[in-house]
Design an enzyme around this catalytic site. Structure first.
Site, PDB file in Angstrom:
ATOM      1  N   GLN A  82      58.341  61.614  22.815  1.00 36.54           N
ATOM      2  CA  GLN A  82      58.020  62.535  21.699  1.00 36.54           C
ATOM      3  C   GLN A  82      56.527  62.871  21.710  1.00 36.54           C
ATOM      4  OE1 GLN A  82      59.555  64.316  19.459  1.00 36.54           O
ATOM      5  NE2 GLN A  82      61.638  63.678  19.951  1.00 36.54           N
ATOM      6  N   SER A  83      55.962  63.104  22.892  1.00 38.24           N
ATOM      7  CA  SER A  83      54.518  63.307  23.003  1.00 38.24           C
ATOM      8  C   SER A  83      54.046  64.628  22.398  1.00 38.24           C
ATOM      9  CB  SER A  83      54.126  63.261  24.483  1.00 38.24           C
ATOM     10  OG  SER A  83      52.794  63.679  24.652  1.00 38.24           O
ATOM     11  N   ASN A  84      53.153  64.517  21.399  1.00 43.82           N
ATOM     12  CA  ASN A  84      52.491  65.719  20.875  1.00 43.82           C
ATOM     13  C   ASN A  84      51.585  66.312  21.939  1.00 43.82           C
ATOM     14  OD1 ASN A  84      53.365  65.434  18.071  1.00 43.82           O
ATOM     15  ND2 ASN A  84      52.048  63.624  18.048  1.00 43.82           N
ATOM     16  N   CYS A  86      51.871  66.290  25.214  1.00 41.48           N
ATOM     17  CA  CYS A  86      52.603  67.100  26.195  1.00 41.48           C
ATOM     18  C   CYS A  86      52.974  68.463  25.609  1.00 41.48           C
ATOM     19  CB  CYS A  86      53.876  66.369  26.649  1.00 41.48           C
ATOM     20  SG  CYS A  86      53.545  64.991  27.780  1.00 41.48           S
TER      21      CYS A  86
END
Ligand code: PLP
Length: 345
Positions: A82-84, A86
């Site tokens: 759930q990388s912001n 990325c």
């Protein structure tokens, strides 16, 4: 300090708002010793560009400018499922007409799902070119280099962005933020006694420390760990702040006492919800209608709340909370945040 010699793209056409949080501060004080708590203010870096923006937007202004200067056609970066970081890197790539590839580290086994919502949904919507999933603890730099090598074999040119965009160039984004804040406090005629910020891959905390030192801003900064306790986090931030100071040519040594880290709010594990996070997210939402996210800002605000209840701040002390963004992942944890799905203590 003159940042104009560093190439920069602009992704936010305004200064992020600085606002008092009167209802939140009153509700918090009611739960503090003697009913006295800090006067909490917020800087809305969740409103940065590349909507929904966050702290990665500021770092990418400098990183993407560097990628373009080097003639790259593809941005390569890494993060959690759930990388912001990325998602915002992908948004910057789309805006610049570049391609984008991710290496996703499954830090919590089994947490990568093709049909996940939140940031993962936006990876798909914005059109990520390829995702490589690797197990937790993998060598991320090596995995990203493999992607770059594959592109090179096709005559393309990848630009590798470190996790969280945290290196000396990315940290310049938070030097720029320090300068923006300094000017904003002057214009509003507001004095701040302390800044509370999240501390993860450390570009935000380290960049701010370097920016405050370089601009002679004597406001103490407290970094709340989102994945490490101080013994592990403080050296990382110190190293980042020093790298940024060196890139700026400040000619100074960042000292351990310049970097304050607080732990105890991220457990049981990075990105895994806990009860203090749920309380913090609900409290700010229900007093000020400002959403926090479960992975970062909810735990960072839980740290501010916990420090207030321990009497860490003087009564009435003006504390600035830096809201670093993260909105989409809230939708991947709706049940936990609403109290319908059990969470850890
Ligand atoms: C990445 C991130 C952080 C942590 O910032 P670092 O620069 O990695 O320390 C905090 N909040 C949000 C919402 C983030 O996405």
């Amino acid at each position: 300090m003159d940042l104009s010699r560093f190439p920069r793209r602009r992704y936010t056409p305004f200064v992020t708002p600085l606002e008092p949080l009167p209802h939140f501060s009153a509700a918090l004080a009611a739960t503090c010793p003697d009913g006295q708590g800090p006067e909490v203010w917020i800087k809305r870096d969740d409103m940065l560009g590349l909507f929904p923006g966050g702290n990665k937007t500021r770092k990418l202004e400098f990183l993407v400018a560097d990628a373009l200067a080097q003639g790259a056609d593809t941005l390569i970066t890494c993060g959690a499922p759930q990388s912001n970081h990325c998602r915002i890197t992908l948004a910057a790539a789309v805006k610049e007409g570049l391609k984008c590839r991710f290496v996703i580290e499954e830090r919590v086994p089994g947490s990568f799902h093709e049909d996940a919502s939140g940031n993962h949904f936006m990876f798909r919507l914005f059109g990520v070119e390829a995702i490589t999933v690797v197990p937790g603890g993998s060598n991320m730099a090596a995995a990203m280099q493999l992607v770059a090598d594959e592109l090179a074999s096709q005559g393309r040119k990848g630009y590798i962005i470190a996790g969280g965009g945290s290196n000396a160039i990315g940290g310049l984004g938070y030097v720029a933020c320090a300068q923006e804040l300094q000017q904003q406090l002057f214009e509003h005629g507001v004095q701040i006694d302390r800044v509370v910020v999240g501390s993860g891959s450390s570009g935000t905390h380290g960049g701010l420390v370097a920016g405050f030192l370089g601009n002679h801003i004597h406001i103490p900064i407290v970094g709340i760990g989102v994945s490490r306790d101080p013994a592990d986090q403080q050296p990382l931030v110190l190293k980042e702040a020093q790298a940024v100071a060196d890139l700026l040519g400040l000619g100074l040594t960042v000292k351990p006492e310049d970097v304050t880290c607080v732990g105890g709010y991220w457990q049981p594990k990075y990105s895994v919800p806990n009860a203090k996070m749920v309380e913090a997210v609900q409290l700010l939402a229900r007093t000020e209608a400002i959403p926090l996210d479960p992975v970062y800002t909810g735990k960072i605000m839980a740290g501010l709340i916990g420090l207030a209840r321990q009497g860490f701040f003087r009564p009435g002390e003006r504390v600035l909370f830096l809201h670093t963004g993260g909105l989409p992942s809230l939708h991947a944890y709706e049940g936990e945040v609403l109290g319908r799905t059990p969470v850890a203590d």
